[in-house]
Every structure is written in structure tokens, then in C-alpha cells.
Write a protein that holds these residues in place. Structure first.
Motif, mmCIF file in Angstrom:
data_model
loop_
_atom_site.group_PDB
_atom_site.id
_atom_site.type_symbol
_atom_site.label_atom_id
_atom_site.label_comp_id
_atom_site.label_asym_id
_atom_site.label_seq_id
_atom_site.Cartn_x
_atom_site.Cartn_y
_atom_site.Cartn_z
ATOM 1 N N LEU A 1 10.234 5.621 -0.842
ATOM 2 C CA LEU A 1 9.078 5.015 -1.517
ATOM 3 C C LEU A 1 9.348 4.819 -3.005
ATOM 4 N N ALA B 1 9.539 1.239 -5.035
ATOM 5 C CA ALA B 1 8.619 0.874 -6.126
ATOM 6 C C ALA B 1 9.339 0.083 -7.222
ATOM 7 N N ARG C 1 -0.424 8.871 -9.876
ATOM 8 C CA ARG C 1 -1.024 7.528 -9.900
ATOM 9 C C ARG C 1 -2.020 7.428 -11.058
ATOM 10 N N LEU D 1 3.653 12.924 -2.210
ATOM 11 C CA LEU D 1 4.381 12.042 -1.292
ATOM 12 C C LEU D 1 4.941 12.855 -0.131
ATOM 13 N N THR E 1 3.585 5.305 -8.638
ATOM 14 C CA THR E 1 3.096 4.128 -7.914
ATOM 15 C C THR E 1 2.199 4.517 -6.736
ATOM 16 N N TYR E 2 2.615 5.561 -6.006
ATOM 17 C CA TYR E 2 1.918 5.876 -4.756
ATOM 18 C C TYR E 2 1.387 7.306 -4.664
ATOM 19 N N ARG F 1 0.829 -1.219 0.000
ATOM 20 C CA ARG F 1 0.000 0.000 0.000
ATOM 21 C C ARG F 1 0.857 1.261 0.000
ATOM 22 N N GLY F 2 2.175 1.079 0.078
ATOM 23 C CA GLY F 2 3.056 2.250 0.123
ATOM 24 C C GLY F 2 3.243 2.783 1.532
#
Length: 319
Positions: free
Chosen positions: A309, A313, A128, A301, A123-124, A24-25
Motif C-alpha cells: 500500500l 501511494a 491520515r 495498516l 495516505t491510508y 480507496r486503498g
């Protein structure tokens, strides 16, 4: 069952931050070591291993780890090498991904720090679901990661996407650490903003809150603080910086037609002070086909975790 966690490592010139990340990051565990401490890269890897194994044991051991992703200066995704990084204590070409793989016994990949931030954003974060965007990191330098059709652009040799080293001032431009003159980085990085402040204060006579600070000590944060208080010179510095960034962004749009340009790093904290002149100057310089179409976004982020993070990824893709 597939291992539920990955490791993200963000190697900076001064510090190396790392974390264990779930799907889920969420960064479940984190830590850091000094990058500059060891002139022997093997001793650095040993220290990194000890520090990481401590937190890996807390989440159930190495069998819970799918792989390691790393963002590093001059990191080459194709080769897994760090190549001739000027700000690191180890010179030449270092087969870093292989060294990590051998030490930890899990797959490892690396890329450069700005590319890692782009992968993290995709990714997060704010990008996204986007297939075409450009990530711009405004820190000590200006880094960039370019995503086209859902793929990060690495180019022929693994080093594509050095937008900070495109020339924004052709005549009598500032000398850049890369050896060229007039690079975007020398004007629009945090260091560039401080440089603009010093230059303006030397040639101008009008009052400014920035005159209360010794010239050589002025930082981009000082310029921001003065601008928030309405200081005319500080506001002018933001206008100038935003103008150059906006003009450069219009050129970048012409090259890859991104859905968005995502801005990350210390200068992004300046909010509208930087974003308004950037947006105005970008729009003025865009071809009509792109006017009003390109989003300008701040990174979504958390700055403390973003690079970790982003690096993590990379590891989800490893086999």
C-alpha cells in the motif's frame, strides 16, 4: 478518464510482494516472487513482469494502471535507483524505476521501504490527515520515514531519515551491520531484542522460560511469549528495549516536533509490553514544551498489505 488503479511493489531481501490497489486503498489483486532467485536483474524484471501482467489482465489490462510505486532497500526517490543495497543479489547502482517504466510502459517511482510505509500510513492509515509525523519500522532492522509539513524528508541526496543508525549507546555499543557501533537498530529491532535476551541469559543465573530454548535460536517472538506468561527476564528485556526506544524518540521529537510517532512491524504486536516503557521513557526525556503532546500510535495498516500500500501511494502522484 484517469486510470483507476496503481501497482505497489515491496521488494524485500528475500521476497518481493506486489498488488493492484484502487483509490480507496483496497488491494484488489496480489502476488509475490522470490527476490534472491536471479543474480541477473534483467531476469528478475522479466519474472516480475510475467507475474504482474497475469493480475493486470484480470483488472482490465495495462491501460487501467496509472503507475507503479516501489519500496526497495536503498531506493533513492530522486534518482529512481537502488544504490549499493547490501541485502540484494545485484550490486552497485541499478536504475530500477527506469527499467520498470520501459518494461511496463507506465510511469514508475521508487523509494526506500520505510519511506514507503510512511507514505502508506499518511495516505491510508493512522497518519491520515497529519502533516508532521515520524514512522518507525521495527523489523529485522529499524527503519524510519520522516514527514514534515506534509512532505516526506529525502534530504540533499535522497537518503535522509536513517534514524535506526543514530547512536543510542556511546561506549562499547554493539557492532551494527552498517559498520558503526551502538546504533539504535542493534538494540531495538527484532534481532536486537533477541540479542539482548542472549546477552542477559549468559550473564544471569535466575530461572527463565527462555532457558528452555537453545541460546542461538531465541527470537523476539520467544521473548514476547515468555513476557506474556510473566517471565521476569523477558519483561526486563522489554523494559530495556522500551527505555532505549523512548530515549531515542525524545531526541527525534526535538528534531522535528511531530504530532505522532507511528510504530510498525513485528515488535508493534507486543502492544503495551513495548509501548508502556517507550511512552514513559520518552516523556521523561522530553523538553517541557513537548510533554504530553506527542501521540504514540501503532500502524493502522494491515501488516500483510502495508508495504505494498505504501509503495502504491507513490504512484498516485506520478504524471
Amino acid at each position: 478518464m484517469e486510470s483507476p488503479y496503481v501497482i505497489g511493489i515491496d521488494m524485500g531481501g528475500t521476497n518481493t510482494a506486489f498488488g493492484i490497489v484502487d483509490m480507496r486503498g483496497e488491494v484488489l489483486r496480489r502476488g509475490a516472487i522470490k527476490t534472491q532467485k536471479h543474480t541477473d536483474v534483467n531476469l528478475y524484471i522479466d519474472e516480475l513482469y510475467s507475474a504482474l501482467m497475469e493480475i493486470i489482465e484480470e483488472v482490465g489490462g495495462i491501460e487501467k494502471i496509472k503507475g507503479i510505486g516501489m519500496g526497495a532497500p536503498n531506493g533513492n526517490y530522486y534518482t529512481g535507483n537502488i544504490e549499493f543495497a547490501p541485502n540484494l543479489p545485484w550490486k552497485g547502482v541499478i536504475p530500477f524505476a527506469n527499467m520498470l517504466k520501459e518494461k511496463f510502459g507506465v510511469p514508475a517511482a521508487l523509494t526506500n521501504d520505510a519511506n514507503a510505509a510512511a507514505i502508506g500510513e499518511m495516505t491510508y492509515g493512522a497518519a491520515r490527515g497529519m502533516k508532521n509525523f515520524i514512522m518507525i519500522t521495527l523489523g529485522t532492522g529499524v527503519g524510519s520515514g520522516i514527514v514534515i509539513n506534509g512532505q516526506l524528508v529525502y534530504g540533499h541526496d535522497g537518503f535522509a531519515g536513517e534514524l535506526g543508525h543514530t547512536t543510542i549507546v556511546r561506549n562499547n555499543g554493539r557492532v551494527c551491520g552498517c559498520g558503526k557501533t551502538g546504533c539504535l537498530e542493534t538494540y531495538t529491532s527484532a534481532t536486537g531484542v533477541a540479542r539482548t535476551a542472549r546477552e542477559l541469559l549468559e550473564i544471569r543465573k535466575d530461572d527463565s522460560l527462555l532457558r528452555n530454548i537453545p541460546l542461538e535460536s531465541i527470537t523476539s517472538k520467544d521473548v514476547f511469549d515468555a513476557a506474556v506468561k510473566g517471565d521476569a527476564i523477558a519483561l526486563e528485556i522489554f523494559e530495556y528495549t522500551g527505555k532505549l526506544l523512548g530515549e531515542a524518540f525524545a531526541d527525534f521529537v526535538a528534531f522535528s516536533a511531530p504530532e505522532a510517532i507511528v510504530i510498525f512491524g513485528g515488535l508493534a504486536k507486543s502492544g503495551d509490553l513495548i509501548m508502556k516503557p517507550v511512552r514513559d521513557n520518552m516523556e521523561q526525556n522530553l523538553l517541557p514544551i513537548w510533554k504530553g503532546k506527542v501521540k504514540l500510535l501503532f500502524s493502522a495498516l494491515n501488516e500483510a498489505d502495508a508495504a505494498v500500500l505504501g509503495a502504491s501511494a507513490l504512484a498516485w502522484e506520478l504524471k
